[in-house]
Scaffold this motif. Structure first.
Motif, short mmCIF file in Angstrom:
data_model
loop_
_atom_site.label_atom_id
_atom_site.label_comp_id
_atom_site.label_asym_id
_atom_site.label_seq_id
_atom_site.Cartn_x
_atom_site.Cartn_y
_atom_site.Cartn_z
N GLY A 1 8.55 -4.34 7.53
CA GLY A 1 8.63 -5.65 6.90
C GLY A 1 7.57 -5.82 5.82
N ASP A 2 7.70 -6.93 5.07
CA ASP A 2 6.84 -7.13 3.91
C ASP A 2 5.53 -7.84 4.22
OD1 ASP A 2 8.77 -5.96 2.33
OD2 ASP A 2 9.76 -7.87 1.89
N ASP A 3 5.39 -8.43 5.40
CA ASP A 3 4.22 -9.25 5.67
C ASP A 3 3.27 -8.63 6.70
OD1 ASP A 3 5.97 -9.43 7.73
OD2 ASP A 3 5.80 -11.61 8.02
N VAL A 4 3.46 -7.35 7.03
CA VAL A 4 2.59 -6.69 8.00
C VAL A 4 1.28 -6.29 7.32
CG1 VAL A 4 2.30 -4.72 9.55
CG2 VAL A 4 4.52 -5.85 9.35
N TYR B 1 0.83 -1.21 0.00
CA TYR B 1 0.00 0.00 0.00
C TYR B 1 0.86 1.26 0.00
CZ TYR B 1 -3.47 3.44 1.51
OH TYR B 1 -4.25 4.55 1.60
N PHE B 2 1.85 1.32 0.89
CA PHE B 2 2.67 2.53 0.97
C PHE B 2 3.60 2.67 -0.22
CE2 PHE B 2 1.10 2.76 5.28
CZ PHE B 2 1.04 4.13 5.51
N ASN B 3 4.02 1.59 -0.83
CA ASN B 3 4.82 1.69 -2.06
C ASN B 3 4.02 2.39 -3.15
OD1 ASN B 3 7.20 0.52 -1.14
ND2 ASN B 3 6.54 -1.56 -1.65
N ASP B 4 2.74 2.03 -3.28
CA ASP B 4 1.89 2.69 -4.27
C ASP B 4 1.67 4.15 -3.92
OD1 ASP B 4 1.67 0.30 -5.63
OD2 ASP B 4 -0.26 -0.26 -4.72
N CYS B 5 1.46 4.43 -2.63
CA CYS B 5 1.27 5.82 -2.20
C CYS B 5 2.50 6.67 -2.49
CB CYS B 5 0.96 5.88 -0.71
SG CYS B 5 -0.71 5.37 -0.27
#
Length: 377
Positions: A252-255, A226-230
């Motif tokens: 981390g990647d799995d949160v 989500y935050f990568n897209d934001c």
């Protein structure tokens, strides 16, 4: 004492006390007459009851009736005063209080003087008065806030509308006589229209916040994705403003969190929009950090803008609070952006706060609870 108890006592006092006192008076008077006759004529008391003539009996009855009348008058006056004090006087006080409310005066108090039904009625009336006063004060405050909001929105709509009118007139008058000028004018008009749309959206959302009708659509969201897209979207916008953006994901990647992606994006946009609005450095910079803090993720949005004074910091999330008292196109706004942010975060079960240092910058923090699978037992 209960009113029902008072009424029962009053009934017995009115009915039985006069009878008892009259009977007692009758015997006292009879005894006094018998004693007087005995002493005068030397007649034996045991045989005197049979020798009283009709004249003496008539006098005795008249005296007894007079005593009964006097007793009834005294008893009636006493009971009337007692009932008046316990019922009529409180009713008059309530009548006066109701008249005050009718005239719009709520600045008074009704004090209960007993624990009976009247006392409970007084306490209920006083509670009603307090609630009416609170409701009236809330209504006045809401009206004041609405006036402030309308004033803010009107002021901030005036700037883009004026700009749009100016650029449209330039196009109509042939000032934009080259493709480059025309492109610049159209882009400026589009940008100002976006500003107007944002203000109108804030006004619409504010009305929903005020009635607790924000349309949430909660979903499981992977924090990293989500935050990568934001960040990708925000980076393009900040690049146009000549502001640098750094992003650090320590979670981390799995949160995973449970959130409304649209409203969470509104939170991030409002905070960053506020940072851009008050950016006073030639080389602006915004850092976004995501941290894992146990049962929550913590988002930190830091800027190197003008900062917030310590006296203003506790109030930045209040509606219509503006640390910058001046109103111009650079620092315009409805004054409800951060209050919207606070409401959305609270509705997500999180909290938001800020730290700041003048001339150095501001850090906005908010936390949202992580999603955790409940094991099947």
């Amino acid at each position: 004492m209960k009113l029902s108890t008072k009424l029962v006592i009053s009934f017995f006092l009115i009915v039985f006390v006069p009878i008892l006192l009259a009977v007692l008076a009758f015997f006292v008077i009879r005894l006094m007459q018998v004693k007087a006759v005995t002493q005068q004529d030397g007649i034996d008391i045991g045989t005197l009851a049979y020798q009283i003539d009709s004249a003496q009996m008539r006098v005795l009855v008249e005296d007894m009736v007079l005593c009964i009348v006097l007793i009834l008058i005294v008893t009636g006056l006493t009971i009337t005063a007692w009932i008046y004090r316990g019922i009529v006087t409180p009713i008059r006080k309530l009548e006066e209080a109701a008249q005050n409310i009718k005239e719009g005066n709520l600045d008074f108090s009704v004090e209960a003087e007993s624990n009976d039904e009247m006392g409970r009625l007084f306490r209920n009336f006083e509670e009603m008065r307090i609630r009416l006063k609170e409701s009236a004060e809330e209504k006045l405050e809401a009206e004041k806030e609405n006036r402030i909001l309308i004033s803010n929105i009107s002021h901030d709509l005036k700037t883009p509308i004026t700009a749009i009118k100016g650029y449209v007139e330039g196009i109509l008058d042939g000032v934009a006589d080259t493709p480059e000028k025309m492109d610049k004018y159209i882009r400026t008009i589009y940008s100002k229209a976006i500003d107007m749309d944002r203000l109108i959206n804030e006004l619409t959302l504010y009305s929903k916040i005020d009635t607790n009708r924000i349309p949430y659509n909660f979903n499981k969201i992977n924090v990293a994705e989500y935050f990568n897209d934001c960040i990708e979207e925000i980076g393009l916008e900040l690049e146009a403003e000549n502001i640098g953006l750094s992003y650090f994901d320590y979670a981390g990647d799995d949160v995973v969190i449970i959130a409304d992606p649209e409203q969470l994006k509104r939170v991030i946009d409002n905070i960053i929009g506020n940072s851009v609005k008050y950016m006073d450095k030639e080389h602006g910079l915004i850092n976004i950090r995501i941290k894992d803090v146990g049962d929550f993720i913590q988002v930190e949005i830091e800027d190197n803008g003008k900062g917030i004074a310590q006296k203003d910091l506790p109030f930045v999330f209040d509606r219509f609070y503006r640390a910058d008292a001046s109103r111009n196109s650079a620092t315009g706004g409805s004054g409800i952006g951060l209050s919207i942010v606070k409401k959305i975060i609270q509705d997500h079960g999180g909290k938001i706060w800020a730290t700041s240092k003048e001339s150095t910058g501001t850090v906005m923090y908010f936390v949202i609870r992580k999603y955790q699978e409940v094991p099947n037992e």
